[in-house]
Design an enzyme around this catalytic site. Structure first.
Site, PDB file in Angstrom:
ATOM      1  N   ARG A   1     -10.067  10.985  16.405  1.00  0.00           N
ATOM      2  CA  ARG A   1     -10.941  10.139  15.590  1.00  0.00           C
ATOM      3  C   ARG A   1     -12.302  10.831  15.526  1.00  0.00           C
ATOM      4  O   ARG A   1     -12.537  11.832  16.184  1.00  0.00           O
ATOM      5  CB  ARG A   1     -11.016   8.686  16.088  1.00  0.00           C
ATOM      6  N   GLY A   2     -13.199  10.243  14.697  1.00  0.00           N
ATOM      7  CA  GLY A   2     -14.464  10.923  14.433  1.00  0.00           C
ATOM      8  C   GLY A   2     -14.309  11.691  13.123  1.00  0.00           C
ATOM      9  O   GLY A   2     -13.294  12.395  12.929  1.00  0.00           O
ATOM     10  N   ALA A   3     -15.284  11.533  12.233  1.00  0.00           N
ATOM     11  CA  ALA A   3     -15.124  12.024  10.855  1.00  0.00           C
ATOM     12  C   ALA A   3     -14.737  13.516  10.763  1.00  0.00           C
ATOM     13  O   ALA A   3     -13.710  13.858  10.158  1.00  0.00           O
ATOM     14  CB  ALA A   3     -16.386  11.717  10.061  1.00  0.00           C
TER      15      ALA A   3
ATOM     16  N   ARG B   1      -6.873   7.493   6.880  1.00  0.00           N
ATOM     17  CA  ARG B   1      -8.003   6.566   7.103  1.00  0.00           C
ATOM     18  C   ARG B   1      -8.916   6.680   5.869  1.00  0.00           C
ATOM     19  O   ARG B   1      -9.105   7.781   5.343  1.00  0.00           O
ATOM     20  CB  ARG B   1      -8.776   6.900   8.390  1.00  0.00           C
TER      21      ARG B   1
ATOM     22  N   GLN C   1     -15.608   3.355  22.003  1.00  0.00           N
ATOM     23  CA  GLN C   1     -15.814   4.813  21.935  1.00  0.00           C
ATOM     24  C   GLN C   1     -17.013   5.234  22.787  1.00  0.00           C
ATOM     25  O   GLN C   1     -17.051   6.341  23.309  1.00  0.00           O
ATOM     26  CB  GLN C   1     -16.045   5.257  20.489  1.00  0.00           C
TER      27      GLN C   1
ATOM     28  N   ASP D   1     -19.952   8.624   8.741  1.00  0.00           N
ATOM     29  CA  ASP D   1     -18.618   8.883   8.194  1.00  0.00           C
ATOM     30  C   ASP D   1     -18.680   9.220   6.707  1.00  0.00           C
ATOM     31  O   ASP D   1     -17.747   9.815   6.153  1.00  0.00           O
ATOM     32  CB  ASP D   1     -17.695   7.693   8.435  1.00  0.00           C
TER      33      ASP D   1
ATOM     34  N   ASN E   1     -21.236   4.229   8.796  1.00  0.00           N
ATOM     35  CA  ASN E   1     -20.958   4.677  10.163  1.00  0.00           C
ATOM     36  C   ASN E   1     -20.360   3.509  10.940  1.00  0.00           C
ATOM     37  O   ASN E   1     -20.222   2.390  10.412  1.00  0.00           O
ATOM     38  CB  ASN E   1     -22.229   5.215  10.827  1.00  0.00           C
ATOM     39  N   LYS E   2     -20.011   3.768  12.183  1.00  0.00           N
ATOM     40  CA  LYS E   2     -19.343   2.776  13.029  1.00  0.00           C
ATOM     41  C   LYS E   2     -20.032   1.417  12.985  1.00  0.00           C
ATOM     42  O   LYS E   2     -21.264   1.352  13.028  1.00  0.00           O
ATOM     43  CB  LYS E   2     -19.316   3.324  14.463  1.00  0.00           C
TER      44      LYS E   2
HETATM   45  O1  MRU Z   1     -13.454   4.954  14.186  1.00  0.00           O
HETATM   46  P1  MRU Z   1     -13.983   6.265  14.675  1.00  0.00           P
HETATM   47  O2  MRU Z   1     -13.994   6.391  16.154  1.00  0.00           O
HETATM   48  O3  MRU Z   1     -13.301   7.418  13.982  1.00  0.00           O
HETATM   49  O4  MRU Z   1     -15.490   6.278  14.192  1.00  0.00           O
HETATM   50  C1  MRU Z   1     -16.302   7.403  14.437  1.00  0.00           C
HETATM   51  C2  MRU Z   1     -17.702   7.194  14.007  1.00  0.00           C
HETATM   52  O5  MRU Z   1     -18.051   6.213  13.405  1.00  0.00           O
HETATM   53  C3  MRU Z   1     -18.665   8.313  14.239  1.00  0.00           C
HETATM   54  O6  MRU Z   1     -19.947   7.805  14.456  1.00  0.00           O
HETATM   55  C4  MRU Z   1     -18.669   9.188  12.982  1.00  0.00           C
HETATM   56  O7  MRU Z   1     -17.393   9.692  12.736  1.00  0.00           O
HETATM   57  C5  MRU Z   1     -19.626  10.285  13.010  1.00  0.00           C
HETATM   58  S1  MRU Z   1     -19.420  11.353  14.384  1.00  0.00           S
HETATM   59  C6  MRU Z   1     -19.089  12.844  14.106  1.00  0.00           C
END
Ligand code: MRU
Length: 349
Positions: A52-54, A95, A198, A239, A249-250
């Site tokens: 996970r993570g963009a 996603r 996370q 993201d 973002n999250k």
């Molecule tokens: O749902 P996730 O864990 O994939 O969400 C990740 C985030 O929201 C991060 O803040 C985002 O991807 C930027 S980090 C490189």
């Protein structure tokens, strides 16, 4: 790829003709790897948050495209590009919110459009390049973002934006790593980040691996921490950043931005060019992923909510550009981003 101080973790590897993913669902209790030998397995791993993570899901999908090309070659020759395109679409759809997934798959499509003699080999070289470029971008953003932290103080971050979320080093966490090694961060605070935790599971683990002390807080405690004066900067990833500078973002990021503005705390967004989507005019045009209600109603499979309660579980939110003090990319820093400044740095779609 060279490892330097405060940066030892790599979440996505190409090993033995497979995509190896550090299983982020099991951290911090267990460090185990999932080995994906099909493009469908990679798409499912992205959906299930193994990776996970963009930027990291974009990199995983880029390697998944190599497996897709091999699978297509094993089928009927006249159908290979059609079956490869279908597999790329499945990877891209795993996603919806992080544009990096679309960006990486598009890059692989462009690579195929060049009609390479050996498509899997060409896609593999491109996936390695995507990963290497992401790592280089993170290091550059780390340097640029750290220069904005001019006086020693505390920083607050959200979710996991580190090595685990990228090719390595991280976006927001890369800035924190750089500022920490320059002696300009006195304390790192991390939101636990409900409901996937996370922050508690991944950011805390990652910083501990690299010797950077971290203090966790419940997401709802962040405004009180800002009010106490312990934090000079909120530093988050993204993201997707749209053409007017709005940031997806999250979930919880928007609340941090509102609280930061109220308390005079700086709000910094750190994201590579691959996260910028100049084709979308503003944040309301972004598809926000909503995940299963069970992720809120239960913890590790154990119900915690009153039976019969329903839940709303959007996993990202939109922070309007007006609340962003600095957008840090490898191409440069935009202070107070807006459509004009975004256009000046990134051009059109
Ligand atoms: O749902 P996730 O864990 O994939 O969400 C990740 C985030 O929201 C991060 O803040 C985002 O991807 C930027 S980090 C490189």
């Amino acid at each position: 790829m060279p490892m330097t101080d405060f940066d030892t973790i790599r979440p996505v590897l190409w090993q033995h003709d497979q995509v190896a993913l550090l299983d982020q669902r099991r951290l911090p209790g267990e460090v185990s790897w999932m080995h994906c030998d099909s493009s469908e397995a990679v798409a499912e791993a992205i959906r299930a948050m193994v990776v996970r993570g963009a930027p990291a899901i974009g990199i995983a999908a880029a390697y998944g495209a190599v497996l897709a090309a091999r699978e297509a070659q094993a089928g009927a020759p006249e159908a290979w590009r059609r079956s490869l395109d279908a597999a790329l679409e499945r990877l891209e759809a795993a996603r919806p919110t992080a544009v990096n997934l679309h960006w990486a798959v598009q890059r692989q499509r462009r690579c195929l459009d060049g009609a390479p003699a050996d498509p899997p080999a060409a896609l593999l070289a491109e996936a390695h390049a995507i990963a290497a470029e992401d790592l280089a971008a993170n290091r550059r953003m780390g340097e640029l973002g750290a220069t904005l932290i001019t006086e020693p103080g505390g920083v607050l971050t959200h979710c996991n934006t580190g090595s685990l979320a990228t090719a390595g080093y991280g976006t927001a966490l890369g800035v924190i790593r750089s500022a920490w090694s320059a002696g300009r961060v006195t304390a790192v605070y991390a939101d636990e980040t409900r409901p996937w935790l996370q922050g508690a599971r991944l950011t805390a683990w990652e910083l501990q691996q690299d010797g950077i002390p971290v203090t966790l807080l419940a997401d709802a405690a962040a405004p009180a921490l800002m009010r106490s004066g312990a934090v000079r900067w909120v530093v988050v990833g993204a993201d997707r950043v749209t053409a007017n500078g709005d940031v997806a973002n999250k979930i919880g990021t928007y609340a941090l931005a509102v609280a930061a503005r109220h308390h005079g705390v700086g709000f910094m967004v750190v994201a590579p060019r691959s996260t910028v989507d100049m084709a979308l005019p503003h944040g309301d045009a972004i598809t926000i992923e909503t995940r299963a209600a069970d992720e809120l109603l239960a913890v590790h499979g154990h119900p915690v909510a009153a039976p019969g309660a329903s839940a709303w579980n959007p996993v990202f939110d939109i922070t309007p550009a007006q609340l962003v003090d600095a957008l840090v990319t490898e191409a440069g820093v935009i202070h107070n981003p807006d459509a004009e400044r975004m256009q000046a740095l990134f051009g059109g779609a």
